[in-house]
Write a protein that holds these residues in place. Structure first.
Motif, PDB file in Angstrom:
ATOM      1  N   SER A 153       0.805  -1.220   0.000  1.00  0.00           N
ATOM      2  CA  SER A 153       0.000   0.000   0.000  1.00  0.00           C
ATOM      3  C   SER A 153       0.841   1.275   0.000  1.00  0.00           C
ATOM      4  N   LEU A 154       1.881   1.294  -0.822  1.00  0.00           N
ATOM      5  CA  LEU A 154       2.668   2.511  -0.996  1.00  0.00           C
ATOM      6  C   LEU A 154       2.270   3.186  -2.304  1.00  0.00           C
ATOM      7  N   PRO A 155       2.068   4.500  -2.304  1.00  0.00           N
ATOM      8  CA  PRO A 155       1.813   5.189  -3.567  1.00  0.00           C
ATOM      9  C   PRO A 155       3.033   5.062  -4.479  1.00  0.00           C
ATOM     10  N   THR A 156       2.837   5.250  -5.762  1.00  0.00           N
ATOM     11  CA  THR A 156       3.904   5.018  -6.733  1.00  0.00           C
ATOM     12  C   THR A 156       5.156   5.809  -6.420  1.00  0.00           C
ATOM     13  N   TRP A 157       5.012   7.091  -6.077  1.00  0.00           N
ATOM     14  CA  TRP A 157       6.200   7.923  -5.829  1.00  0.00           C
ATOM     15  C   TRP A 157       7.009   7.399  -4.649  1.00  0.00           C
ATOM     16  N   LEU A 158       6.322   6.880  -3.630  1.00  0.00           N
ATOM     17  CA  LEU A 158       7.027   6.396  -2.449  1.00  0.00           C
ATOM     18  C   LEU A 158       7.639   5.020  -2.701  1.00  0.00           C
ATOM     19  N   ALA A 159       6.949   4.179  -3.472  1.00  0.00           N
ATOM     20  CA  ALA A 159       7.527   2.883  -3.845  1.00  0.00           C
ATOM     21  C   ALA A 159       8.835   3.098  -4.602  1.00  0.00           C
ATOM     22  N   LYS A 160       8.844   4.059  -5.510  1.00  0.00           N
ATOM     23  CA  LYS A 160      10.074   4.364  -6.253  1.00  0.00           C
ATOM     24  C   LYS A 160      11.175   4.853  -5.324  1.00  0.00           C
ATOM     25  N   GLU A 161      10.824   5.670  -4.341  1.00  0.00           N
ATOM     26  CA  GLU A 161      11.821   6.190  -3.393  1.00  0.00           C
ATOM     27  C   GLU A 161      12.429   5.056  -2.571  1.00  0.00           C
ATOM     28  N   VAL A 162      11.592   4.139  -2.109  1.00  0.00           N
ATOM     29  CA  VAL A 162      12.082   2.996  -1.333  1.00  0.00           C
ATOM     30  C   VAL A 162      13.000   2.130  -2.185  1.00  0.00           C
ATOM     31  N   MET A 163      12.624   1.874  -3.430  1.00  0.00           N
ATOM     32  CA  MET A 163      13.438   1.054  -4.337  1.00  0.00           C
ATOM     33  C   MET A 163      14.764   1.735  -4.664  1.00  0.00           C
ATOM     34  N   ARG A 164      14.762   3.052  -4.723  1.00  0.00           N
ATOM     35  CA  ARG A 164      15.994   3.788  -5.027  1.00  0.00           C
ATOM     36  C   ARG A 164      16.987   3.709  -3.874  1.00  0.00           C
ATOM     37  N   LEU A 165      16.479   3.623  -2.659  1.00  0.00           N
ATOM     38  CA  LEU A 165      17.337   3.675  -1.476  1.00  0.00           C
ATOM     39  C   LEU A 165      17.840   2.306  -1.033  1.00  0.00           C
ATOM     40  N   LEU A 166      17.046   1.262  -1.251  1.00  0.00           N
ATOM     41  CA  LEU A 166      17.337  -0.037  -0.650  1.00  0.00           C
ATOM     42  C   LEU A 166      17.325  -1.146  -1.705  1.00  0.00           C
ATOM     43  N   PRO A 167      18.134  -2.185  -1.506  1.00  0.00           N
ATOM     44  CA  PRO A 167      18.033  -3.355  -2.387  1.00  0.00           C
ATOM     45  C   PRO A 167      16.677  -4.016  -2.219  1.00  0.00           C
ATOM     46  N   ASN A 168      16.292  -4.843  -3.183  1.00  0.00           N
ATOM     47  CA  ASN A 168      14.921  -5.346  -3.242  1.00  0.00           C
ATOM     48  C   ASN A 168      14.445  -6.026  -1.967  1.00  0.00           C
ATOM     49  N   GLN A 169      15.273  -6.866  -1.383  1.00  0.00           N
ATOM     50  CA  GLN A 169      14.843  -7.584  -0.185  1.00  0.00           C
ATOM     51  C   GLN A 169      14.569  -6.624   0.969  1.00  0.00           C
ATOM     52  N   GLN A 170      15.446  -5.640   1.140  1.00  0.00           N
ATOM     53  CA  GLN A 170      15.252  -4.647   2.190  1.00  0.00           C
ATOM     54  C   GLN A 170      14.063  -3.743   1.867  1.00  0.00           C
ATOM     55  N   ALA A 171      13.895  -3.410   0.583  1.00  0.00           N
ATOM     56  CA  ALA A 171      12.763  -2.576   0.182  1.00  0.00           C
ATOM     57  C   ALA A 171      11.446  -3.274   0.506  1.00  0.00           C
ATOM     58  N   ARG A 172      11.364  -4.565   0.211  1.00  0.00           N
ATOM     59  CA  ARG A 172      10.154  -5.326   0.545  1.00  0.00           C
ATOM     60  C   ARG A 172       9.914  -5.343   2.049  1.00  0.00           C
ATOM     61  N   ALA A 173      10.984  -5.555   2.809  1.00  0.00           N
ATOM     62  CA  ALA A 173      10.841  -5.625   4.263  1.00  0.00           C
ATOM     63  C   ALA A 173      10.359  -4.292   4.833  1.00  0.00           C
ATOM     64  N   LEU A 174      10.894  -3.187   4.316  1.00  0.00           N
ATOM     65  CA  LEU A 174      10.445  -1.881   4.783  1.00  0.00           C
ATOM     66  C   LEU A 174       8.988  -1.654   4.393  1.00  0.00           C
TER      67      LEU A 174
END
Length: 452
Positions: A153-174
């Protein structure tokens, strides 16, 4: 139309959601509506879960509803959207609510609201969702961006920000952590009691609680009993996340010092500084909102903090009452996007954009530049934000140091407990994440020392 009663929990939740959609803060709207209601404690908890759950998981709910609605959800009138979300949240996330009750109560609420012509679509979509919930094509975890948007349930802009900052596994966990309810924690007010005594008080009243791992004054509430928390009026505690409790410790405030809290409202960190210095430091608290300055003063009185003076001022401007180079310690807990506390302020997912981060970073730079003039030579300036975006954290600090050579990044205090090392970033800053640090909010802090 039969006007729904303030004793109808779903109606109260619906009104809060409409107010939030019109721009209200969820916590303030919820608090005011609950005060007007005649609901008992169980129904109040039900309303709270509905409001925060719908706002937190709106992206997930809307994806599910979209699988069973004949027209795009945004094309429906606002009242129908929120009623559908209320019903869908109960169907998808609340096992203790029977499906027929979730559907029937939503339809009946629409009828009482004078929306009888819309009961057909509500009934049809919600019953279809109930029948087909096991067939919803949820994205798989390896489909990282759709998973973040539709499951977490992250809006598109925030999903992109999370993916930019963290590798995929960490991004999913966050993302998964931000989709969960925030844990409840309080800071024990050491001016009036100690943590063990407060834990005993909670236990005797039927609450289950434990010590926080990092904050020495912190208590995590694992299960609340039927009674209210003891010690509120007496000022024995302050509701505060554990990550927020760490900030005051990083300032290394000492009795006898002059301390400025530059963006202080509502005052949790201000009163923590007073407790850490045993009311033996002169603390000046500033905020630009008169109403929020009143909250600082109320909190100081309740907690017994008698050396805090609160002032209304915009700290992007020079203030006559603040003498340059006169403070030993300055805390700038800056206005920010709040993406690190989305579990507590879930509407922040939907009312911000990536452009807001850049605008906030510019404001943070102005605040840092102004507050830096107030730090005495050899003194400390602590910058903190409840955000994990590098735009609001590392980038702001790097830019500030480049423009202010009289300040250096100061290593965080060596006297802090050894197990705090897990919350320190390699650069010597603090960075917490809910998926890494036992459910704490996401915070960033950097300590800057003015050259002597």
């Amino acid at each position: 139309m039969i006007r729904p009663s303030q004793q109808d929990a779903r109606y109260v939740a619906y009104i809060v959601l409409l107010r939030v959609a019109d721009g209200a803060y969820s916590d303030l709207a919820l608090d005011s509506e609950l005060k007007r209601s005649a609901l008992d404690q169980r129904d109040r908890r039900f309303v709270t879960e509905l409001v925060y759950g719908v706002l937190r998981l709106r992206g997930r709910i809307d994806f599910a509803l979209g699988c069973f609605c004949n027209q795009p959800l945004p094309r429906l009138q606002s009242e129908v959207q929120w009623l559908l979300r209320l019903g869908a949240y109960q169907l998808l996330e609340m096992d203790r609510v029977p499906a027929h009750a979730a559907v029937d109560a939503t339809v009946e609420l629409a009828r009482k609201l004078g929306l009888a012509s819309l009961t057909g679509i509500l009934n049809g979509v919600l019953r279809a969702l109930d029948r087909g919930r096991d067939e919803i094509p949820w994205p798989q975890p390896q489909q990282i961006r759709p998973y973040l948007e539709r499951v977490c349930s992250l809006p598109t802009w925030l999903a992109k920000e999370v993916m930019r900052l963290l590798p995929n596994q960490q991004a999913r966990a966050l993302g998964e952590a931000l989709a969960q309810p925030a844990r409840q924690s309080v800071r024990v007010n050491t001016l009036k009691t100690d943590r063990d005594s407060f834990l005993d008080l909670l236990c005797a009243a039927g609450h289950e609680a434990r010590r926080c791992t990092f904050a020495p004054e912190g208590v995590v509430l694992e299960r609340r009993g039927e009674q209210r928390l003891q010690g509120d009026e007496e000022g024995l505690y302050q509701v505060q996340d554990e990550a927020s409790m760490l900030i005051a410790h990083l300032l290394d405030a000492q009795p006898g010092q002059r301390i400025l809290d530059a963006c202080a409202a509502p005052g949790g960190k201000t009163t923590h500084l007073a407790a850490l210095t045993a009311n033996q430091a002169e603390i000046v608290a500033v905020d630009k909102s008169p109403q929020r300055v009143e909250l600082i003063e109320q909190g100081a009185r309740r907690l017994g903090c008698n050396r805090i003076s609160a002032h209304v001022w915009d700290m992007t401007l020079a203030a006559d009452f603040l003498i340059p180079e006169s403070f030993d310690r300055v805390l700038l807990d800056a206005p920010c996007s709040g993406i690190g506390v989305l579990r507590r302020n879930p509407e922040g997912r939907w009312n911000k954009t990536a452009a807001d981060l850049r605008q906030l970073a510019a404001l943070q730079q102005r605040l840092l530049a102004q507050t830096a003039t107030l730090v005495r030579p050899g003194g400390l300036l602590l910058y903190s934000v409840c955000s994990f975006s590098h735009i609001e954290s590392n980038d702001v600090i790097d830019s500030f140091i480049a423009e202010h050579p009289n300040f250096t990044l100061d290593p965080l205090p060596a006297q802090l407990p050894a197990h705090w090392a897990s919350v320190f970033a390699p650069a010597g800053t603090l960075r917490t994440y809910p998926h890494c640090h036992e459910g704490m909010d996401a915070f960033f802090a950097a300590r800057l020392r003015r050259r002597a």
